[in-house]
Design a protein around this motif. Structure first.
Motif, PDB file in Angstrom:
ATOM      1  N   TYR A 176       0.821  -1.126  -0.132  1.00 38.25           N
ATOM      2  CA  TYR A 176       0.102   0.110   0.107  1.00 38.25           C
ATOM      3  C   TYR A 176       0.947   1.174   0.039  1.00 38.25           C
ATOM      4  CZ  TYR A 176      -3.676  -3.252   1.872  1.00 38.25           C
ATOM      5  OH  TYR A 176      -4.560  -4.393   1.809  1.00 38.25           O
ATOM      6  N   CYS A 177       0.547   2.248  -0.769  1.00 34.96           N
ATOM      7  CA  CYS A 177       0.931   3.588  -0.731  1.00 34.96           C
ATOM      8  C   CYS A 177       0.404   4.522   0.087  1.00 34.96           C
ATOM      9  CB  CYS A 177       1.508   3.851  -2.050  1.00 34.96           C
ATOM     10  SG  CYS A 177      -0.069   4.310  -3.087  1.00 34.96           S
ATOM     11  N   ASN A 178       0.966   5.172   0.772  1.00 33.33           N
ATOM     12  CA  ASN A 178       0.214   6.632   1.161  1.00 33.33           C
ATOM     13  C   ASN A 178       0.967   7.801   1.015  1.00 33.33           C
ATOM     14  OD1 ASN A 178       2.183   7.156   3.202  1.00 33.33           O
ATOM     15  ND2 ASN A 178       1.094   5.918   4.851  1.00 33.33           N
ATOM     16  N   ALA A 179       0.307   8.965   1.391  1.00 35.39           N
ATOM     17  CA  ALA A 179       0.861  10.387   0.926  1.00 35.39           C
ATOM     18  C   ALA A 179       0.484  11.470   1.716  1.00 35.39           C
ATOM     19  CB  ALA A 179       0.618  10.640  -0.467  1.00 35.39           C
ATOM     20  N   HIS A 180       1.004  12.311   2.484  1.00 30.13           N
ATOM     21  CA  HIS A 180       0.618  13.332   3.208  1.00 30.13           C
ATOM     22  C   HIS A 180       0.200  14.632   2.159  1.00 30.13           C
ATOM     23  CE1 HIS A 180       2.062  10.984   6.434  1.00 30.13           C
ATOM     24  NE2 HIS A 180       1.285  11.549   7.087  1.00 30.13           N
ATOM     25  N   VAL A 181      -0.847  14.925   2.094  1.00 31.51           N
ATOM     26  CA  VAL A 181      -1.572  15.837   1.005  1.00 31.51           C
ATOM     27  C   VAL A 181      -2.291  17.084   1.631  1.00 31.51           C
ATOM     28  CG1 VAL A 181      -2.679  16.036  -1.042  1.00 31.51           C
ATOM     29  CG2 VAL A 181      -1.724  13.904  -0.673  1.00 31.51           C
ATOM     30  N   VAL A 182      -1.818  18.269   0.992  1.00 27.87           N
ATOM     31  CA  VAL A 182      -2.430  19.504   1.255  1.00 27.87           C
ATOM     32  C   VAL A 182      -3.430  19.666   0.141  1.00 27.87           C
ATOM     33  CG1 VAL A 182      -2.467  21.846   1.743  1.00 27.87           C
ATOM     34  CG2 VAL A 182      -0.849  20.595   2.738  1.00 27.87           C
ATOM     35  N   PRO A 183      -4.651  19.307   0.336  1.00 31.78           N
ATOM     36  CA  PRO A 183      -5.555  19.224  -0.692  1.00 31.78           C
ATOM     37  C   PRO A 183      -6.433  20.531  -1.288  1.00 31.78           C
ATOM     38  CG  PRO A 183      -6.729  18.258   0.984  1.00 31.78           C
ATOM     39  CD  PRO A 183      -5.493  18.787   1.398  1.00 31.78           C
ATOM     40  N   ASP A 184      -6.370  21.422  -0.525  1.00 28.67           N
ATOM     41  CA  ASP A 184      -6.933  22.779  -0.380  1.00 28.67           C
ATOM     42  C   ASP A 184      -6.354  23.817   0.130  1.00 28.67           C
ATOM     43  OD1 ASP A 184      -9.570  21.288   1.363  1.00 28.67           O
ATOM     44  OD2 ASP A 184      -7.884  22.471   2.104  1.00 28.67           O
ATOM     45  N   ALA A 185      -7.005  24.860  -0.176  1.00 32.54           N
ATOM     46  CA  ALA A 185      -6.560  26.146   0.399  1.00 32.54           C
ATOM     47  C   ALA A 185      -6.662  26.573   1.952  1.00 32.54           C
ATOM     48  CB  ALA A 185      -7.233  27.325  -0.287  1.00 32.54           C
ATOM     49  N   MET A 186      -7.157  25.381   2.672  1.00 30.52           N
ATOM     50  CA  MET A 186      -7.266  25.457   4.150  1.00 30.52           C
ATOM     51  C   MET A 186      -5.964  25.194   4.655  1.00 30.52           C
ATOM     52  SD  MET A 186     -10.998  24.023   5.206  1.00 30.52           S
ATOM     53  CE  MET A 186     -10.862  24.288   6.957  1.00 30.52           C
ATOM     54  N   GLY A 187      -4.899  24.267   3.701  1.00 32.98           N
ATOM     55  CA  GLY A 187      -3.835  24.226   4.091  1.00 32.98           C
ATOM     56  C   GLY A 187      -3.418  22.976   5.116  1.00 32.98           C
ATOM     57  N   ILE A 188      -4.706  22.172   5.485  1.00 32.37           N
ATOM     58  CA  ILE A 188      -4.456  21.107   6.511  1.00 32.37           C
ATOM     59  C   ILE A 188      -4.040  19.934   5.615  1.00 32.37           C
ATOM     60  CG2 ILE A 188      -5.784  19.613   8.089  1.00 32.37           C
ATOM     61  CD1 ILE A 188      -7.979  21.941   8.584  1.00 32.37           C
ATOM     62  N   MET A 189      -3.007  19.434   6.103  1.00 34.27           N
ATOM     63  CA  MET A 189      -2.459  18.109   5.347  1.00 34.27           C
ATOM     64  C   MET A 189      -3.098  16.983   5.962  1.00 34.27           C
ATOM     65  SD  MET A 189       1.462  16.969   5.242  1.00 34.27           S
ATOM     66  CE  MET A 189       1.863  18.388   4.053  1.00 34.27           C
ATOM     67  N   ARG A 190      -3.510  16.094   4.849  1.00 40.92           N
ATOM     68  CA  ARG A 190      -4.233  14.913   5.326  1.00 40.92           C
ATOM     69  C   ARG A 190      -3.497  13.744   4.710  1.00 40.92           C
ATOM     70  NH1 ARG A 190      -9.485  16.971   6.654  1.00 40.92           N
ATOM     71  NH2 ARG A 190      -9.581  19.048   5.603  1.00 40.92           N
ATOM     72  N   LEU A 191      -3.712  12.499   5.471  1.00 36.59           N
ATOM     73  CA  LEU A 191      -3.208  11.465   4.949  1.00 36.59           C
ATOM     74  C   LEU A 191      -4.142  10.661   4.002  1.00 36.59           C
ATOM     75  CD1 LEU A 191      -0.907   9.385   5.282  1.00 36.59           C
ATOM     76  CD2 LEU A 191      -1.844   8.092   7.159  1.00 36.59           C
ATOM     77  N   TYR A 192      -3.526  10.218   2.918  1.00 36.55           N
ATOM     78  CA  TYR A 192      -4.818   9.280   1.997  1.00 36.55           C
ATOM     79  C   TYR A 192      -3.649   8.042   1.807  1.00 36.55           C
ATOM     80  CZ  TYR A 192      -6.748  13.653   1.216  1.00 36.55           C
ATOM     81  OH  TYR A 192      -7.666  14.841   1.315  1.00 36.55           O
ATOM     82  N   TRP A 193      -4.549   7.075   1.336  1.00 41.35           N
ATOM     83  CA  TRP A 193      -3.861   5.824   1.110  1.00 41.35           C
ATOM     84  C   TRP A 193      -4.493   5.174  -0.265  1.00 41.35           C
ATOM     85  CZ3 TRP A 193      -0.768   2.561   4.123  1.00 41.35           C
ATOM     86  CH2 TRP A 193      -0.500   3.045   5.351  1.00 41.35           C
ATOM     87  N   GLY A 194      -3.674   4.573  -0.738  1.00 39.62           N
ATOM     88  CA  GLY A 194      -3.974   3.822  -2.322  1.00 39.62           C
ATOM     89  C   GLY A 194      -4.396   2.666  -1.959  1.00 39.62           C
ATOM     90  N   GLN A 195      -5.077   2.059  -2.971  1.00 41.66           N
ATOM     91  CA  GLN A 195      -5.477   0.669  -2.934  1.00 41.66           C
ATOM     92  C   GLN A 195      -4.183  -0.067  -2.836  1.00 41.66           C
ATOM     93  OE1 GLN A 195      -4.908   1.867  -5.628  1.00 41.66           O
ATOM     94  NE2 GLN A 195      -4.356   0.253  -7.244  1.00 41.66           N
ATOM     95  N   GLY A 196      -4.355  -1.354  -2.565  1.00 44.68           N
ATOM     96  CA  GLY A 196      -3.172  -2.304  -2.419  1.00 44.68           C
ATOM     97  C   GLY A 196      -2.866  -2.897  -3.666  1.00 44.68           C
ATOM     98  N   THR A 197      -1.644  -3.331  -3.802  1.00 43.44           N
ATOM     99  CA  THR A 197      -1.262  -4.077  -5.071  1.00 43.44           C
ATOM    100  C   THR A 197      -0.586  -5.348  -4.638  1.00 43.44           C
ATOM    101  OG1 THR A 197      -0.052  -4.033  -7.183  1.00 43.44           O
ATOM    102  CG2 THR A 197       1.015  -2.866  -5.361  1.00 43.44           C
TER     103      THR A 197
END
Length: 120
Positions: free
Chosen positions: A93-114
């Motif tokens: 599984y991969c994940n990434a810490h992403v700021v998705p919008d102008a609010m600037g809050i970083m969130r953790l997202y996961w991909g589907q497994g391979t």
């Protein structure tokens, strides 16, 4: 934000695979990206992690065999896995810490497994 993981498969012991994980969607910035793996009946463990400036960290079990890199222009990380053994069999599984919008809050997202299966 979506993370699309690819590159898994069946490989013989001693072989190699290259996993990719591409982030897409509403992305302002991406911080750390990482790969984890989970074998049947076991917990999900970190395999490798890379910061936005390219610093890497590896689990002891993969040091010297796996190489993690990223292409910031493509929002993609690559996990090159060499000298694979049966112990590397797991769902990755991969994940990434992403700021998705102008609010600037970083969130953790996961991909589907391979699935990665190392077997003769």
């Amino acid at each position: 934000v979506q993370l699309q993981a690819s590159g898994g498969g069946l490989v013989q012991p001693g072989g190699s695979l290259r996993l990719s994980c591409a982030a897409s969607g509403s992305i302002i910035s991406i911080g750390n990206m990482a790969w984890y793996r989970q074998a049947p009946g076991k917990q999900r463990d970190m395999v490798a992690r890379i910061t936005s400036d390219g610093s890497t960290r590896y689990a002891d079990s993969v040091k010297g065999r796996f190489t993690l890199s990223r292409d910031n222009a493509k929002n993609t990380v690559y996990l090159q896995m060499n000298s694979l053994g049966p112990e590397d069999t797991a769902v990755y599984y991969c994940n990434a810490h992403v700021v998705p919008d102008a609010m600037g809050i970083m969130r953790l997202y996961w991909g589907q497994g391979t699935q990665v299966t190392v077997s003769s």
